[in-house]
Design a protein around this motif. Structure first.
Motif, PDB file in Angstrom:
ATOM      1  N   UNK A 142      29.910  45.244  18.297  1.00  0.00           N
ATOM      2  CA  UNK A 142      30.918  44.814  17.327  1.00  0.00           C
ATOM      3  C   UNK A 142      31.824  46.001  16.991  1.00  0.00           C
ATOM      4  N   UNK A 150      35.747  47.003   9.206  1.00  0.00           N
ATOM      5  CA  UNK A 150      34.674  46.814   8.230  1.00  0.00           C
ATOM      6  C   UNK A 150      35.048  47.363   6.855  1.00  0.00           C
ATOM      7  N   UNK A 166      32.601  49.401   4.381  1.00  0.00           N
ATOM      8  CA  UNK A 166      31.167  49.300   4.651  1.00  0.00           C
ATOM      9  C   UNK A 166      30.537  50.482   5.379  1.00  0.00           C
ATOM     10  N   UNK A 173      25.719  46.870  12.499  1.00  0.00           N
ATOM     11  CA  UNK A 173      26.607  46.474  11.399  1.00  0.00           C
ATOM     12  C   UNK A 173      25.977  45.446  10.465  1.00  0.00           C
ATOM     13  N   UNK A 232      25.706  46.237   6.686  1.00  0.00           N
ATOM     14  CA  UNK A 232      26.294  45.358   5.672  1.00  0.00           C
ATOM     15  C   UNK A 232      25.294  45.055   4.562  1.00  0.00           C
ATOM     16  N   UNK A 252      25.770  46.107   0.822  1.00  0.00           N
ATOM     17  CA  UNK A 252      25.832  45.017  -0.138  1.00  0.00           C
ATOM     18  C   UNK A 252      24.801  45.219  -1.252  1.00  0.00           C
ATOM     19  N   UNK A 277       9.234  41.706  -3.161  1.00  0.00           N
ATOM     20  CA  UNK A 277      10.355  41.083  -2.452  1.00  0.00           C
ATOM     21  C   UNK A 277      10.114  41.045  -0.955  1.00  0.00           C
ATOM     22  N   UNK A 278       9.455  42.077  -0.436  1.00  0.00           N
ATOM     23  CA  UNK A 278       9.329  42.190   1.017  1.00  0.00           C
ATOM     24  C   UNK A 278       7.966  41.716   1.493  1.00  0.00           C
ATOM     25  N   UNK A 279       7.367  40.734   0.797  1.00  0.00           N
ATOM     26  CA  UNK A 279       6.074  40.161   1.178  1.00  0.00           C
ATOM     27  C   UNK A 279       6.026  39.892   2.679  1.00  0.00           C
ATOM     28  N   UNK A 283       6.221  41.805   5.285  1.00  0.00           N
ATOM     29  CA  UNK A 283       6.842  42.711   6.263  1.00  0.00           C
ATOM     30  C   UNK A 283       6.125  44.063   6.375  1.00  0.00           C
ATOM     31  N   UNK A 312      13.643  42.730   3.080  1.00  0.00           N
ATOM     32  CA  UNK A 312      13.514  41.277   3.188  1.00  0.00           C
ATOM     33  C   UNK A 312      14.658  40.694   4.011  1.00  0.00           C
ATOM     34  N   UNK A 313      15.845  41.258   3.850  1.00  0.00           N
ATOM     35  CA  UNK A 313      16.988  40.712   4.585  1.00  0.00           C
ATOM     36  C   UNK A 313      17.126  41.276   5.994  1.00  0.00           C
ATOM     37  N   UNK A 346      14.111  40.331   9.526  1.00  0.00           N
ATOM     38  CA  UNK A 346      14.312  39.286  10.546  1.00  0.00           C
ATOM     39  C   UNK A 346      15.396  39.662  11.563  1.00  0.00           C
ATOM     40  N   UNK A 406       7.323  38.062   9.717  1.00  0.00           N
ATOM     41  CA  UNK A 406       6.424  38.248   8.579  1.00  0.00           C
ATOM     42  C   UNK A 406       5.001  37.801   8.920  1.00  0.00           C
ATOM     43  N   UNK A 465       1.199  36.988   6.882  1.00  0.00           N
ATOM     44  CA  UNK A 465       0.517  36.922   5.586  1.00  0.00           C
ATOM     45  C   UNK A 465      -0.998  36.977   5.727  1.00  0.00           C
TER      46      UNK A 465
END
Lengths: 127, 578
Positions: free
Chosen positions: B80, B165, B168, B218, B222, B226, B471-473, B475, B545-546, B549, B555, B557
């Protein structure tokens, strides 16, 4: 004799002169055409750089995310949660033998106008 | 009368007609030769003159080629575009060809009203061959100016750098000036490498250059940017920064620092506080440095993973006593020292290792030199050459020395990747290319202990990383918090803190290390605090968490993966592992 030769030579030179001039003008014409084409190409290349830049902007995650956020409610999308991920290992294995009796019953039911899957969906309130 | 031949009497000589004509012809030939010689001399002289004349092809001291020179596009690791060249018209004038200056000034100001009248008049007066009037305009304005039809006013197409960008990746990319030369970031580094030379030779003109591929992703960049922007408002922080690194290749996957600037508007980089905090900011790292102390001590073999340390009373140095924040005041095992972030325990561990060994370990981890990295914005860390007893004690929990977040990132990467120090890079690099650059700093076994300790801190009750893990359960992230008090008026202040969270994931088979910094945060709500777990920690959790993936980390458990990394020795004191 010499006179004839001279006349012949003069005629030849006039013809040659005309020929050379025609060639010159045609080359000038071609050169002008070439320059015009070059300018055209360069203009299009300039446009192309702008379009590429536009494309790059439209592809940026930073540009796409606000659009997604704006339509979140309408599209019913939200950030993916950990529990939504699965793996191939979680899928059940194929049964050893197809259940022919159940399949026949299913097809008969569909032929009769009853769709068991549809009934399940209605029961779950999905449709 | 006698005729004497005394010479006075003219000899009468009559030339024949033929001779007379011959003489006349000769005279004519001489004249002709003279005329021809003069004619050829004139032509020759002109040729010499033309040969001597130096045509001025420069534009205000620069070659035309340098102005239309292009820079290679910069792509992220997935192809990109992060920086591209666009060709834009620039307005120039040839004052010596302008007939009516007043008319030109008035007409130009109808299209470009912001041009100063006096300045413009002054600019157009004179006998110069070339002056810039306004650079990097839009095609629409070009069209309008051309319609005015002023003689001596024209456009030239220049290359302008564009960063799609926007803000960013500002600190990674840096910026270029109006002459398309890199003035900061990777752009500047590229110039010092090769492009400047190419541009000088005029080779970099018009032709498509091979794109430069960076290690940045990127999408991750991002998300990081963010989340940092969100943190700035959420915690009302004065600054926030973060960087993520591939621990095996040393590639920086994302690097952001706020407040930042828009590289499309290089002037915005001059605003105060927009410096790159990851590379050119040096901070007291606080408790995230305990990981370094523990790694060094465990690697030296003088401390074992199950050893116990007396943390009942503070450590006294003359008048000062160093105590724990929320101390347990009991005897702690090494994993507990890490989990409860005990200053006392860490000092004891450092003392067991010996302060000289400890100082040598800091050098081995390259804490007293600049990190070898492409960005020109770097600062030398400040680590005392020799550590006193007190100095070593405070250094063991990250006070009394200042390093950049990038130092911490590379150190954490080395701790979890099996013990190999790898200098970070912004260019794409494969594991095979990185392996020859590895420098062993700790043993693989120590690295395995560190993975366990970091994960322990995230999932064990009371661990300082538990906020992050919420939050990152799934990972398998683990890391260490660091709350460093800032020095205000010569004293450590408890309200002004710099918070860090240094982590790695997924710890059963780590791939990425991440350092997050939040400067002077305030509590998000009355129920939360200002220590690192509340801000830098949760921020790390949200980022992971974002991005996990996107980076292909699924993930899990089951808890089995977490159990795998528990060292067998630890099972003796904690049978359940955590």
């Amino acid at each position: 004799m010499i006179r004839r030769l001279n006349i012949f030579l003069i005629c030849t030179s006039i013809v040659m002169l005309v020929g050379v001039y025609m060639l010159k003008f045609s080359i000038e014409g071609t050169a002008a055409e070439r320059t015009a084409l070059q300018i055209h190409i360069s203009e299009q290349e300039d446009d192309l750089t702008t379009l590429k830049a536009d494309w790059a902007v439209l592809n940026q995650p930073g540009y796409v995310e606000p659009i997604v956020r704006r339509h979140e409610a309408e599209l019913g999308v939200s950030q993916v949660q950990q529990k939504q991920f699965g793996s191939f290992a979680d899928l059940p294995m194929r049964p050893a033998k197809p259940d022919t009796a159940a399949m026949d019953a299913l097809f008969l039911a569909i032929d009769a106008g009853v769709d068991p899957i549809d009934a399940i969906l209605e029961l779950e309130g999905i449709e | 009368m006698t005729i004497t031949a005394d010479g006075l009497a003219p000899t009468i000589s009559l030339d024949g007609v033929r001779k007379a004509r011959g003489n006349l012809t000769q005279a004519r030939i001489r004249w002709m030769i003279l005329a021809l010689v003069l004619g050829f001399a004139a032509v020759g002289g002109r040729l010499v003159q033309l040969g001597m004349a130096e045509t001025d092809t420069t534009i205000e001291g620069q070659t035309r080629d340098a102005i239309t020179a292009t820079r290679p596009p910069i792509l992220d690791r997935n192809g990109l575009e992060m920086a591209v060249d666009i060709r834009v018209p620039s307005l120039y004038a040839e004052p010596r060809r302008i007939i009516d200056i007043e008319e030109a000034v008035t007409k130009l100001r109808t299209v470009l009203p912001d041009l100063d009248e006096a300045w413009l008049r002054n600019r157009l007066t004179g006998d110069k061959g070339f002056v810039w009037l306004r650079r990097e305009l839009t095609p629409a304005i070009e069209e309008q100016v051309m319609r005015l039809g002023i003689p001596g006013i024209d456009f030239i197409t220049e290359s302008k750098r564009f960063y799609p960008a926007m803000n960013e990746a500002s600190h990674v990319l840096g910026s270029t000036n109006v002459d398309n030369q890199g003035i900061a970031g990777i752009e500047r580094h590229m110039d010092t490498e090769s492009i400047a030379l190419l541009q000088e030779l005029g080779l970099a003109r018009g032709n498509a250059l091979t794109p430069v591929e960076l290690s940045i992703d990127m999408r991750v960049q991002h998300v990081l940017h963010d989340q940092l922007t969100d943190a700035m408002t959420r915690y009302q922080a004065i600054a926030a920064a973060g960087a993520m690194m591939d621990i095996y290749t040393g590639e920086i996957v994302a690097l952001a620092s706020l407040p930042d600037f828009n590289p499309n508007d290089p002037a915005s980089a001059l605003v105060k506080d927009t410096f790159n905090r990851v590379t050119s900011g040096i901070f007291e790292p606080g408790s995230i440095f305990k990981t370094v102390t523990l790694a060094g001590a465990l690697d030296s073999g003088m401390v074992g993973i199950t050893d116990e340390f007396d943390a009942r009373y503070g450590v006294r140095f003359g008048r000062y006593t160093i105590d724990d924040f929320h101390g347990k005041h009991r005897i702690l095992s090494l994993p507990e020292v890490y989990k409860y972030s005990s200053n006392i325990g860490t000092i004891r561990i450092m003392q067991a290792m010996g302060k000289d060994n400890y100082r040598a370990f800091l050098s081995r981890m390259k804490f007293d030199e600049r990190v070898q990295f492409e960005l020109p914005e770097m600062r030398v860390p400040s680590v005392p050459k020799e550590l006193s007893e007190v100095g070593a004690a405070t250094a063991s929990f990250g006070h009394g020395l200042s390093v950049s977040p990038l130092h911490m990132l590379t150190a954490y990467a080395a701790f979890v990747n099996g013990g190999n120090y790898i200098a970070p890079t912004l260019y794409k690099r494969s594991v095979a290319d990185a392996e020859p650059l590895y420098e062993r700093v700790i043993q693989p076994q120590t690295s395995a202990y560190m993975r366990y300790l970091m994960r322990l801190n995230a999932i064990s009750t009371g661990g300082s990383g538990s906020q992050m893990n919420k939050a990152a359960q799934g990972y398998r992230v683990g890391g260490k918090t660091g709350t460093a008090e800032k020095v205000v008026d010569g004293r450590y202040s408890s309200n002004k803190v710099t918070n860090f969270f240094a982590s790695a994931f997924p710890l059963d088979n780590p791939r990425y290390a991440l350092v997050i910094m939040v400067d002077e945060p305030k509590a998000e709500n009355p129920q939360s605090g200002t220590t690192a777990g509340w801000n830098a920690g949760t921020l790390t959790g949200r980022v992971v968490q974002r991005v996990a993936p996107m980076l292909g980390i699924a993930p899990d458990f089951q808890g089995l993966l977490d159990q795998q990394i528990v060292p067998p020795e630890v099972r003796r004191i904690f049978p359940e592992g955590y």
